[in-house]
Design an enzyme around this catalytic site. Structure first.
Site, mmCIF file in Angstrom:
data_model
loop_
_atom_site.group_PDB
_atom_site.id
_atom_site.type_symbol
_atom_site.label_atom_id
_atom_site.label_comp_id
_atom_site.label_asym_id
_atom_site.label_seq_id
_atom_site.Cartn_x
_atom_site.Cartn_y
_atom_site.Cartn_z
ATOM 1 C CG PHE A 11 -12.059 4.444 8.979
ATOM 2 C CD1 PHE A 11 -12.111 4.201 10.350
ATOM 3 C CD2 PHE A 11 -12.681 3.538 8.119
ATOM 4 C CE1 PHE A 11 -12.746 3.067 10.847
ATOM 5 C CE2 PHE A 11 -13.327 2.411 8.606
ATOM 6 C CZ PHE A 11 -13.341 2.175 9.969
ATOM 7 N N GLY A 36 -8.777 12.884 5.525
ATOM 8 C CA GLY A 36 -8.128 12.441 6.768
ATOM 9 C C GLY A 36 -8.176 13.548 7.813
ATOM 10 C CG ASP A 56 -1.910 15.711 -3.367
ATOM 11 O OD1 ASP A 56 -1.881 14.478 -3.598
ATOM 12 O OD2 ASP A 56 -2.735 16.477 -3.890
ATOM 13 C CB ALA A 114 -5.667 0.582 0.254
ATOM 14 C CE1 TYR A 145 -12.151 4.608 -3.383
ATOM 15 C CE2 TYR A 145 -13.785 2.858 -3.529
ATOM 16 C CZ TYR A 145 -12.691 3.434 -2.899
ATOM 17 O OH TYR A 145 -12.145 2.835 -1.787
ATOM 18 C CE1 TYR A 159 5.124 1.732 -12.122
ATOM 19 C CE2 TYR A 159 7.099 1.636 -10.767
ATOM 20 C CZ TYR A 159 6.273 2.320 -11.632
ATOM 21 O OH TYR A 159 6.605 3.584 -12.005
ATOM 22 C CB THR A 175 -13.888 -1.539 6.836
ATOM 23 O OG1 THR A 175 -13.429 -2.505 5.895
ATOM 24 C CG2 THR A 175 -13.147 -1.733 8.147
#
Ligand code: UDP
Length: 332
Positions: A11, A36, A56, A114, A145, A159, A175
């Site tokens: 999305f 997706g 992947d 994200a 999650y 990093y 969203t």
């Protein structure tokens, strides 16, 4: 810029691909298509600055040629999806983020993660500033999650600190908009699809829980601003972390997380009634059990994005709902 977008057929990923192609960039879209869909990028297929690789991101990554940025958007993101795909969700947040960071390092590319408002869990502070550490239950079903994204933030900052990688983190709040799947499972798409199909609207619990909904175009504009923002921003010296757990101001730089979302907070019952009004339907509301650990409130404090990125959302919930209803009317 030459930009890799993982989850580019999802999305948000597909909206980013479209926007960045429109701005003249070269886009490499990678997606394993578990949530997706190629339909989302159909309009870009064949474009000479766009390529798609079904892959992947948890596996070793190789990309030919230079890269200026890696945007890591791959992950199941709807609660329905990550509850069905708990291991894949943990893997893409952990292994996938690690691989995407490694690729960014190898290419000397900027990295954008994200992340999510779910890092705040069931927040005890409302609205949520970035300085709030959150209230997450690591062993709840939703923990897959929340913890995957929290790990993703931790390894991204590691990093940055230990390898000097140029990193950005966006905490994305709820969203909505075109390209959501009819079976996405998230509240706005569920309510619109139910209203258009003349089915009852499934309100979980009593509907008093709140969310703050951002239309996808506003969100994408905010994310692109963050990606393109310079590392130094003297005007941000006034950026103070409000409320509890204030961070030292030296920690508040472009690399620490940014909330991007719409600060208008509404209850789930209000959104149900708005969808009914905007679709001109009078379907009944059906109350269903509240999912385990469903956050009671969610509302972004967007002062940091306003100060650093000069960003704020412009599209009202009424306008966004109208556009999204039109999209679902067409695809149904
Ligand atoms: N929700 C609902 N009915 C639905 C889907 C979701 O009442 O058909 C509620 C859900 O319990 C939550 C809110 O709407 O309180 C937002 O859920 P969503 O799945 O969109 O995203 P979340 O913010 O929970 O990640």
């Amino acid at each position: 810029m030459r930009i890799l977008i993982t989850g580019g057929a999802g999305f948000l990923g597909s909206h980013l691909c479209e926007t960045l192609i429109g701005q003249g960039h070269d886009i490499l879209c990678m997606d394993n298509l578990i949530t997706g869909r190629t339909e989302n990028i159909a309009s870009l297929m064949g474009h000479d600055r766009f390529s798609f690789n079904k892959y992947d991101v948890c596996n070793y990554l190789h990309v030919d040629g230079p890269l200026d940025a890696v945007m890591h958007f791959a992950s199941p993101a709807s609660p329905q999806d990550y509850l069905e795909l708990p291991i894949a969700t943990l893997k893409v947040g952990a292994l996938g983020t690690h691989k995407a960071l490694g690729l960014a390092m190898a290419k000397g590319a900027r990295f954008l993660l994200a992340s999510t408002s779910e890092v705040y869990g069931d927040p005890l502070v409302n609205p949520q500033p970035e300085s709030y550490w959150g209230n997450v239950n690591p062993i709840s079903p939703r923990g897959v999650y929340d913890e995957a994204k929290r790990f993703g933030e931790a390894i991204t900052m590691a990093y940055h600190r230990y390898h000097g990688l140029d990193t950005r983190i966006v905490r994305i709040f709820n969203t909505y908009g075109p390209k959501m799947r009819t079976k996405d499972g998230r509240v706005i798409s569920n309510f619109i699809v139910q209203a258009l199909r003349k089915e009852p609207l499934t309100v979980y619990g009593d509907g008093s829980q709140t969310r703050s909904f951002c239309y996808v175009d506003d969100l994408v504009r905010g994310i692109v601003s963050l990606l393109m923002a310079p590392n130094e921003n003297p005007s941000a010296l006034e950026d103070k972390a409000p409320n509890q757990q204030d961070q030292p101001s030296s920690d508040l730089n472009i690399h620490s997380p940014f909330n991007i979302g719409n600060p208008r907070e509404v209850t789930v019952l209000e959104i149900a009634n708005m969808v009914l009004a905007h679709t001109g339907t009078t379907n009944p509301i059906k109350h269903c059990p509240l999912p385990v650990d469903d956050p009671k409130v969610r509302h972004p404090n967007i002062q940091r994005a306003k100060t650093w990125l000069k960003w704020e959302p412009h599209i009202t919930l009424e306008e966004g709902l109208t556009k999204t209803i039109k999209y679902f009317q067409e695809i149904l």
